[in-house]
Design a protein around this motif. Sequence first.
Motif, PDB file in Angstrom:
ATOM      1  N   PHE A  89       0.730  -1.228   0.075  1.00 58.86           N
ATOM      2  CA  PHE A  89       0.070  -0.007  -0.066  1.00 58.86           C
ATOM      3  C   PHE A  89       0.878   1.281   0.091  1.00 58.86           C
ATOM      4  O   PHE A  89       0.792   2.132  -0.677  1.00 58.86           O
ATOM      5  N   ASP A  90       1.931   1.292   0.748  1.00 54.75           N
ATOM      6  CA  ASP A  90       2.837   2.142   0.741  1.00 54.75           C
ATOM      7  C   ASP A  90       3.496   2.509  -0.411  1.00 54.75           C
ATOM      8  O   ASP A  90       3.426   3.758  -1.062  1.00 54.75           O
ATOM      9  N   ALA A  91       3.886   1.575  -1.124  1.00 54.46           N
ATOM     10  CA  ALA A  91       4.348   1.670  -2.583  1.00 54.46           C
ATOM     11  C   ALA A  91       3.696   2.509  -3.484  1.00 54.46           C
ATOM     12  O   ALA A  91       3.793   3.357  -4.180  1.00 54.46           O
ATOM     13  N   LEU A  92       2.275   2.042  -3.474  1.00 55.61           N
ATOM     14  CA  LEU A  92       1.239   2.451  -4.328  1.00 55.61           C
ATOM     15  C   LEU A  92       1.027   3.727  -3.956  1.00 55.61           C
ATOM     16  O   LEU A  92       0.697   4.498  -4.840  1.00 55.61           O
ATOM     17  N   TYR A  93       0.784   4.199  -2.660  1.00 57.86           N
ATOM     18  CA  TYR A  93       0.674   5.467  -2.339  1.00 57.86           C
ATOM     19  C   TYR A  93       1.733   6.485  -2.863  1.00 57.86           C
ATOM     20  O   TYR A  93       1.514   7.588  -3.339  1.00 57.86           O
ATOM     21  N   ALA A  94       3.066   5.996  -2.383  1.00 56.61           N
ATOM     22  CA  ALA A  94       4.083   6.954  -2.872  1.00 56.61           C
ATOM     23  C   ALA A  94       4.245   7.061  -4.577  1.00 56.61           C
ATOM     24  O   ALA A  94       4.624   7.965  -4.898  1.00 56.61           O
ATOM     25  N   PHE A  95       3.556   5.925  -5.356  1.00 53.95           N
ATOM     26  CA  PHE A  95       3.786   6.257  -6.506  1.00 53.95           C
ATOM     27  C   PHE A  95       2.623   7.151  -7.251  1.00 53.95           C
ATOM     28  O   PHE A  95       2.796   7.826  -8.338  1.00 53.95           O
ATOM     29  N   CYS A  96       1.559   7.044  -6.579  1.00 50.68           N
ATOM     30  CA  CYS A  96       0.296   7.533  -7.258  1.00 50.68           C
ATOM     31  C   CYS A  96      -0.193   8.947  -6.581  1.00 50.68           C
ATOM     32  O   CYS A  96      -0.709   9.723  -7.274  1.00 50.68           O
TER      33      CYS A  96
END
Length: 346
Positions: A89-96
Amino acid sequence: MSPSPLPPPKERRRLRQSRSLTRAQLARRLGVARATVRAWESGRRAPTGAEGRAYTEFLGAFAPPTGPDAPSAKPVPGKPEPLTPAQAFDALYAFCAPALVRQTYLLCGRRELAREAVERAFQLAWQRWPEVARDRDPAGWVRAVAYDCALSPWHRFRPCYRHPEPPPADPADRDLLGALLKLPPSYRRTLVLYDGVGLDLPETAAETEASTPAAANRLTHAREAMAARVPELADTALLHRRLTELSSRERLRASRPPTVRTLGERRNVFWTRAAIAFTVTIIGATTLTLRTAPTHYEPPIAPAQAVQGVPRAVPMGPLSRDELALRSKLHGEASSGSERVEPTPR
């Protein structure tokens, strides 16, 4: 070497079926009756004797090794370990999130509302993370929810959003944002997805829940409206560049991923407790009603009716001579004593 332990009855049947053997075929191979194999697989009878040892060896040849001697799975060198749900989730948030806040600002024209819509979208994504993680386009899932939150008509009733925010400092950006906000929400969303985000027409139609011809029609009318208000935006390449520059010039920041996850979890806890409290209230009200409600039928009181045949009251007229004499006699007698209660003999 000790014989392999027998697997559970259901596993015995599965191992036989994994070798594409019927009970009759296995019985012929072991030299026993078909009913014996059925009894072994159901657990009603334990395999004994030479046939039982052969059956145990047959199952042990195909059963996976267990126990302390079983080989342990070793990590493959160079293969990355799978991410935990929080890390994914953190990776998706940081990317989007950073780009999504800028895109949402083009839809609503409000900096705080854009940040709030993106955070709300990621909170819903964390709440439904198993569904989002399996989606073929998690970024598109979050983007669709964020756009819906930003374009919700209920924001106009919130006191903090009743007045417009300060426009951009650059006059060209101010004209572009003003022309963009004058478009209908569906046209604005289609234009931002196609010319701002860079999706193709089928993807834009799918995300706006419209057919491809309808999305193309919305895009054409949106471009015509933008060109009518700002003539230089008739060039689609220039429109794409101007939209990107407008969203990049604004200071739009997103919260940190742990903060979004924590707020989402707190929101879930709050609404769960509210639902429990509401349910308890309904149950209590129902119980109180059942305890205080009448248990038998009570007929209603009949309405009042006028009584017929009663003579009307007649006002008293002048006294007759006999009545006057009686009154004088009564006034002349004693007002107390035994004479008032004892009859006078005649």
